[in-house]
Design a protein around this motif. Structure first.
Motif, PDB file in Angstrom:
ATOM      1  N   ASN A 128      -8.834   0.356  -0.610  1.00  0.00           N
ATOM      2  CA  ASN A 128      -8.277  -0.187   0.538  1.00  0.00           C
ATOM      3  C   ASN A 128      -8.889  -1.033   1.519  1.00  0.00           C
ATOM      4  OD1 ASN A 128      -6.872  -0.030   3.698  1.00  0.00           O
ATOM      5  ND2 ASN A 128      -5.153  -0.063   2.174  1.00  0.00           N
ATOM      6  N   SER A 132       2.877   1.562   9.159  1.00  0.00           N
ATOM      7  CA  SER A 132       1.510   1.743   9.017  1.00  0.00           C
ATOM      8  C   SER A 132       0.686   1.448  10.323  1.00  0.00           C
ATOM      9  CB  SER A 132       0.869   1.010   7.905  1.00  0.00           C
ATOM     10  OG  SER A 132       1.400   1.350   6.648  1.00  0.00           O
ATOM     11  N   THR A 151       2.610   2.218  -7.198  1.00  0.00           N
ATOM     12  CA  THR A 151       2.834   0.762  -6.856  1.00  0.00           C
ATOM     13  C   THR A 151       2.769  -0.252  -7.739  1.00  0.00           C
ATOM     14  OG1 THR A 151       2.543   1.524  -4.228  1.00  0.00           O
ATOM     15  CG2 THR A 151       2.498  -0.978  -4.942  1.00  0.00           C
ATOM     16  N   TYR A 188       0.899  -1.055  -0.089  1.00  0.00           N
ATOM     17  CA  TYR A 188      -0.021   0.108   0.114  1.00  0.00           C
ATOM     18  C   TYR A 188       0.950   1.205  -0.117  1.00  0.00           C
ATOM     19  CZ  TYR A 188      -3.494   3.507   1.422  1.00  0.00           C
ATOM     20  OH  TYR A 188      -4.302   4.568   1.447  1.00  0.00           O
ATOM     21  N   GLN A 189       0.773   1.970  -1.069  1.00  0.00           N
ATOM     22  CA  GLN A 189       1.527   3.328  -1.298  1.00  0.00           C
ATOM     23  C   GLN A 189       2.951   2.967  -1.180  1.00  0.00           C
ATOM     24  OE1 GLN A 189      -0.836   4.753  -2.281  1.00  0.00           O
ATOM     25  NE2 GLN A 189      -1.212   6.555  -0.825  1.00  0.00           N
ATOM     26  N   GLU A 190       3.722   1.923  -1.806  1.00  0.00           N
ATOM     27  CA  GLU A 190       5.032   1.602  -1.873  1.00  0.00           C
ATOM     28  C   GLU A 190       5.878   1.754  -2.984  1.00  0.00           C
ATOM     29  OE1 GLU A 190       6.949   1.048   1.015  1.00  0.00           O
ATOM     30  OE2 GLU A 190       5.389   0.264   2.304  1.00  0.00           O
ATOM     31  N   GLU A 191       5.500   2.624  -3.577  1.00  0.00           N
ATOM     32  CA  GLU A 191       5.948   2.891  -5.094  1.00  0.00           C
ATOM     33  C   GLU A 191       7.603   3.093  -4.792  1.00  0.00           C
ATOM     34  OE1 GLU A 191       5.801   7.783  -5.625  1.00  0.00           O
ATOM     35  OE2 GLU A 191       4.700   6.518  -7.083  1.00  0.00           O
ATOM     36  N   SER A 207      -3.591   1.450  -3.495  1.00  0.00           N
ATOM     37  CA  SER A 207      -2.706   2.712  -3.654  1.00  0.00           C
ATOM     38  C   SER A 207      -3.126   3.592  -4.582  1.00  0.00           C
ATOM     39  CB  SER A 207      -1.308   1.996  -3.739  1.00  0.00           C
ATOM     40  OG  SER A 207      -0.772   1.179  -2.779  1.00  0.00           O
ATOM     41  N   SER A 208      -2.894   4.875  -4.203  1.00  0.00           N
ATOM     42  CA  SER A 208      -3.062   5.923  -5.300  1.00  0.00           C
ATOM     43  C   SER A 208      -1.915   6.410  -5.854  1.00  0.00           C
ATOM     44  CB  SER A 208      -3.686   7.098  -4.548  1.00  0.00           C
ATOM     45  OG  SER A 208      -2.791   7.680  -3.478  1.00  0.00           O
ATOM     46  N   ASP A 209      -0.758   5.752  -5.383  1.00  0.00           N
ATOM     47  CA  ASP A 209       0.776   5.983  -6.300  1.00  0.00           C
ATOM     48  C   ASP A 209       0.790   5.219  -7.332  1.00  0.00           C
ATOM     49  OD1 ASP A 209       1.474   3.731  -4.871  1.00  0.00           O
ATOM     50  OD2 ASP A 209       2.841   4.756  -3.658  1.00  0.00           O
ATOM     51  N   ASP A 240      -1.604  -4.978  -4.646  1.00  0.00           N
ATOM     52  CA  ASP A 240      -1.735  -3.490  -4.452  1.00  0.00           C
ATOM     53  C   ASP A 240      -3.245  -3.205  -3.694  1.00  0.00           C
ATOM     54  OD1 ASP A 240      -1.932  -0.494  -4.220  1.00  0.00           O
ATOM     55  OD2 ASP A 240      -1.388  -0.580  -6.513  1.00  0.00           O
ATOM     56  N   ASP A 300       8.158  -2.978   2.064  1.00  0.00           N
ATOM     57  CA  ASP A 300       8.732  -1.879   2.538  1.00  0.00           C
ATOM     58  C   ASP A 300      10.131  -2.022   2.610  1.00  0.00           C
ATOM     59  OD1 ASP A 300       8.667  -3.076   5.100  1.00  0.00           O
ATOM     60  OD2 ASP A 300       7.616  -1.608   5.834  1.00  0.00           O
TER      61      ASP A 300
END
Length: 246
Positions: free
Chosen positions: A75, A217, A58, A27-30, A54-56, A51, A103
């Motif tokens: 999510n 998180s 990833t 989650y959000q790990e680009e 996520s909004s990035d 995923d 991460d």
């Protein structure tokens, strides 16, 4: 970090790799996901990134690094992301499934340690143990981990030194049994309790303790309340049965 050398793969552990796949909930790990996927795929051919809304970038970075990707439109929590991955590989008849974080806290190179343990001791669930060398672990997290691991080990009826570690390897026999439970971070704890109540043996594998620039998180108050509720719920269940092996 652990100073013990990572074992060299044996012929048997090399052959077992074709039966293993990895699940990486993200989650959000680009920033980290590409590196984690590339390093994982140096050891395992099959890696799936789930995923979790996520909004990035990833998902894009994971695909570029060579992973299969499933995207949750919204999510749903780490627990649901893990379960999505477990179902995916179970339906494709893989024998073992790894779970590791996106991460960078888990070193994919140490997958070989789990494989070596799986081929020698017959446990159905292997979990990383960072508690043999905690110098780089934040003091508060170290204390909380030891406290929770003590409580959860008691609930499980077997010693698990690092119950909060998400680096795990599950045999397919166990997967259908652990597809219930929580949806968020409490799921990883509940997985251990469910497996123990079902009679599966859990073994620990020494791994490195890695903390860099990742942002946890976990929310202390909210997730502590979830933990308390989980333990209250699990106290109503019967004691663990005799352990079984894969």
């Amino acid at each position: 970090m652990e100073t013990a050398a990572t074992p060299k793969p044996s012929a048997r552990s090399t052959s077992i790799r074709s039966t293993i796949a990895a699940v990486i909930p993200a989650y959000q790990e680009e920033k980290h996901i590409g590196d984690v996927v590339r390093r994982t795929r140096q050891l395992l051919e099959h890696a799936l990134v789930v995923d979790d809304g996520s909004s990035d970038k990833t998902a894009a970075r994971a695909r570029q690094a060579g992973a299969e990707v499933i995207v949750h439109p919204q999510n749903r929590g780490k627990g649901e992301a893990i379960k999505t991955g477990l179902r995916h590989w179970y339906e494709r008849d893989f024998i073992w499934v790894f779970i590791l974080d996106a991460d960078g806290q888990h070193r994919p190179e140490e997958i070989v340690r789990f494989i070596a343990a799986a081929t020698s001791d017959g446990a159905s669930l292997l979990i990383g143990n960072r508690m043999k060398n905690v110098k780089s672990m934040p003091v508060l997290r170290r204390a909380v981990n030891r406290y929770m691991s003590s409580k959860i080990s008691r609930a499980c009826g077997q010693d698990i030194p690092d119950t909060q570690c998400g680096f795990r390897m599950l045999h397919r026999y166990l997967i259908p049994e652990v597809l219930g439970g929580g949806t968020r971070f409490d799921y990883e704890t509940e997985m251990l309790i469910i497996a123990s109540r079902k009679g599966f043996r859990i073994e620990s594998v020494a791994i490195s303790t890695v903390y860099s620039d990742e942002v946890s998180s976990i929310h202390p108050v909210r997730d502590t309340l979830r933990f308390i509720k989980l333990m209250q719920r699990q106290r109503k269940l019967s004691r663990p049965h005799a352990a079984v092996t894969a």
